[in-house]
Scaffold this motif. Sequence first.
Motif, PDB file in Angstrom:
ATOM      1  N   TRP A 188       0.835  -1.219  -0.020  1.00 58.01           N
ATOM      2  CA  TRP A 188      -0.007  -0.057   0.020  1.00 58.01           C
ATOM      3  C   TRP A 188       0.998   1.310  -0.072  1.00 58.01           C
ATOM      4  CZ3 TRP A 188      -4.513  -1.216  -1.173  1.00 58.01           C
ATOM      5  CH2 TRP A 188      -4.993  -2.500  -0.798  1.00 58.01           C
ATOM      6  N   SER A 189       0.448   2.197  -0.883  1.00 55.38           N
ATOM      7  CA  SER A 189       1.261   3.385  -0.920  1.00 55.38           C
ATOM      8  C   SER A 189       0.987   4.233   0.239  1.00 55.38           C
ATOM      9  CB  SER A 189       1.028   4.248  -2.138  1.00 55.38           C
ATOM     10  OG  SER A 189      -0.287   4.529  -2.153  1.00 55.38           O
ATOM     11  N   ALA A 190       1.954   5.133   0.693  1.00 56.08           N
ATOM     12  CA  ALA A 190       1.631   5.972   1.842  1.00 56.08           C
ATOM     13  C   ALA A 190       0.566   6.956   1.563  1.00 56.08           C
ATOM     14  CB  ALA A 190       3.029   6.563   1.832  1.00 56.08           C
ATOM     15  N   ALA A 191       0.035   7.531   2.458  1.00 55.67           N
ATOM     16  CA  ALA A 191      -1.154   8.288   2.569  1.00 55.67           C
ATOM     17  C   ALA A 191      -0.661   9.652   1.787  1.00 55.67           C
ATOM     18  CB  ALA A 191      -1.668   8.621   3.700  1.00 55.67           C
ATOM     19  N   HIS A 192      -1.170  10.283   0.886  1.00 55.57           N
ATOM     20  CA  HIS A 192      -0.943  11.577   0.234  1.00 55.57           C
ATOM     21  C   HIS A 192      -1.254  12.675   1.060  1.00 55.57           C
ATOM     22  CE1 HIS A 192       0.139   9.686  -3.542  1.00 55.57           C
ATOM     23  NE2 HIS A 192      -1.381   9.090  -3.451  1.00 55.57           N
ATOM     24  N   LYS A 193      -0.510  13.779   1.059  1.00 55.70           N
ATOM     25  CA  LYS A 193      -0.962  14.886   1.864  1.00 55.70           C
ATOM     26  C   LYS A 193      -2.052  15.518   1.315  1.00 55.70           C
ATOM     27  CE  LYS A 193       1.904  18.438   1.200  1.00 55.70           C
ATOM     28  NZ  LYS A 193       3.099  19.503   1.113  1.00 55.70           N
ATOM     29  N   SER A 194      -3.122  15.816   2.160  1.00 55.72           N
ATOM     30  CA  SER A 194      -4.277  16.443   1.889  1.00 55.72           C
ATOM     31  C   SER A 194      -4.042  17.957   1.432  1.00 55.72           C
ATOM     32  CB  SER A 194      -5.361  16.643   2.674  1.00 55.72           C
ATOM     33  OG  SER A 194      -4.872  17.170   3.941  1.00 55.72           O
ATOM     34  N   LEU A 195      -4.877  18.325   0.465  1.00 53.45           N
ATOM     35  CA  LEU A 195      -4.762  19.621  -0.073  1.00 53.45           C
ATOM     36  C   LEU A 195      -5.438  20.630   0.833  1.00 53.45           C
ATOM     37  CD1 LEU A 195      -5.406  19.078  -3.939  1.00 53.45           C
ATOM     38  CD2 LEU A 195      -3.325  19.416  -2.777  1.00 53.45           C
ATOM     39  N   SER A 196      -4.792  22.072   0.979  1.00 51.82           N
ATOM     40  CA  SER A 196      -5.465  22.804   1.899  1.00 51.82           C
ATOM     41  C   SER A 196      -6.763  23.575   1.069  1.00 51.82           C
ATOM     42  CB  SER A 196      -4.685  24.195   1.881  1.00 51.82           C
ATOM     43  OG  SER A 196      -4.053  24.802   0.928  1.00 51.82           O
ATOM     44  N   PRO A 197      -8.001  23.843   1.777  1.00 53.61           N
ATOM     45  CA  PRO A 197      -9.128  24.138   1.052  1.00 53.61           C
ATOM     46  C   PRO A 197      -8.861  25.597   0.438  1.00 53.61           C
ATOM     47  CG  PRO A 197      -9.255  24.272   3.615  1.00 53.61           C
ATOM     48  CD  PRO A 197      -7.945  23.594   3.393  1.00 53.61           C
ATOM     49  N   ARG A 198      -9.296  25.762  -0.830  1.00 45.25           N
ATOM     50  CA  ARG A 198      -9.009  26.824  -1.626  1.00 45.25           C
ATOM     51  C   ARG A 198     -10.420  27.609  -1.316  1.00 45.25           C
ATOM     52  NH1 ARG A 198      -7.348  24.945  -7.159  1.00 45.25           N
ATOM     53  NH2 ARG A 198      -9.243  23.813  -6.956  1.00 45.25           N
ATOM     54  N   PRO A 199     -10.223  29.067  -1.595  1.00 46.31           N
ATOM     55  CA  PRO A 199     -11.658  29.718  -1.714  1.00 46.31           C
ATOM     56  C   PRO A 199     -12.357  29.475  -3.070  1.00 46.31           C
ATOM     57  CG  PRO A 199      -9.757  31.351  -2.039  1.00 46.31           C
ATOM     58  CD  PRO A 199      -9.195  29.878  -1.660  1.00 46.31           C
ATOM     59  N   SER A 200     -13.604  29.743  -2.889  1.00 47.98           N
ATOM     60  CA  SER A 200     -14.323  29.497  -4.301  1.00 47.98           C
ATOM     61  C   SER A 200     -13.965  30.850  -5.297  1.00 47.98           C
ATOM     62  CB  SER A 200     -15.925  29.280  -3.850  1.00 47.98           C
ATOM     63  OG  SER A 200     -16.581  29.604  -5.162  1.00 47.98           O
ATOM     64  N   GLN A 201     -13.797  30.346  -6.691  1.00 49.80           N
ATOM     65  CA  GLN A 201     -13.912  31.371  -7.515  1.00 49.80           C
ATOM     66  C   GLN A 201     -14.994  32.058  -7.905  1.00 49.80           C
ATOM     67  OE1 GLN A 201     -11.028  31.849  -9.384  1.00 49.80           O
ATOM     68  NE2 GLN A 201     -10.028  30.399  -8.099  1.00 49.80           N
ATOM     69  N   LEU A 202     -16.395  31.517  -7.180  1.00 39.50           N
ATOM     70  CA  LEU A 202     -17.285  32.335  -7.595  1.00 39.50           C
ATOM     71  C   LEU A 202     -17.804  33.232  -6.317  1.00 39.50           C
ATOM     72  CD1 LEU A 202     -19.869  29.231  -8.488  1.00 39.50           C
ATOM     73  CD2 LEU A 202     -18.909  31.075  -9.935  1.00 39.50           C
ATOM     74  N   ASP A 203     -17.048  33.446  -5.300  1.00 33.54           N
ATOM     75  CA  ASP A 203     -17.454  34.286  -4.031  1.00 33.54           C
ATOM     76  C   ASP A 203     -17.672  35.615  -4.572  1.00 33.54           C
ATOM     77  OD1 ASP A 203     -17.554  32.168  -2.336  1.00 33.54           O
ATOM     78  OD2 ASP A 203     -15.594  32.454  -1.568  1.00 33.54           O
ATOM     79  N   PRO A 204     -16.781  36.140  -5.624  1.00 35.26           N
ATOM     80  CA  PRO A 204     -17.047  37.697  -5.910  1.00 35.26           C
ATOM     81  C   PRO A 204     -18.380  37.763  -6.731  1.00 35.26           C
ATOM     82  CG  PRO A 204     -14.938  36.921  -6.502  1.00 35.26           C
ATOM     83  CD  PRO A 204     -15.452  35.827  -5.918  1.00 35.26           C
ATOM     84  N   PHE A 205     -18.889  36.923  -7.059  1.00 35.50           N
ATOM     85  CA  PHE A 205     -20.148  36.808  -7.929  1.00 35.50           C
ATOM     86  C   PHE A 205     -21.173  36.396  -7.264  1.00 35.50           C
ATOM     87  CE2 PHE A 205     -16.368  36.082 -10.616  1.00 35.50           C
ATOM     88  CZ  PHE A 205     -16.258  37.505 -11.393  1.00 35.50           C
ATOM     89  N   MET A 206     -21.399  35.880  -6.065  1.00 38.23           N
ATOM     90  CA  MET A 206     -22.307  35.301  -5.379  1.00 38.23           C
ATOM     91  C   MET A 206     -23.392  36.265  -5.337  1.00 38.23           C
ATOM     92  SD  MET A 206     -21.740  31.990  -5.024  1.00 38.23           S
ATOM     93  CE  MET A 206     -22.709  31.396  -3.768  1.00 38.23           C
TER      94      MET A 206
END
Length: 76
Positions: free
Chosen positions: A44-62
Amino acid sequence: MALLDETSAGAPARLLSDLRAKLGDVVADYPVRHLHRAALASVWSAAHKSLSPRPSQLDPFMALIDQMLRTDLDEA
């Protein structure tokens, strides 16, 4: 070295042993010793590092999107 000798019951074990020996030769030539040990230690391969959450690209247009959807609801 015969990779697939189906007449012998110990063929898979010998194949694995031969592959480990060849990997050992590669490790002697390249600086990948820790990767080699990890690969042989587990299938089994080692667990991958999880990605940090990114802000939504739609936030300025919500606000605009909400306004358009509310308008559509009011017209229907």
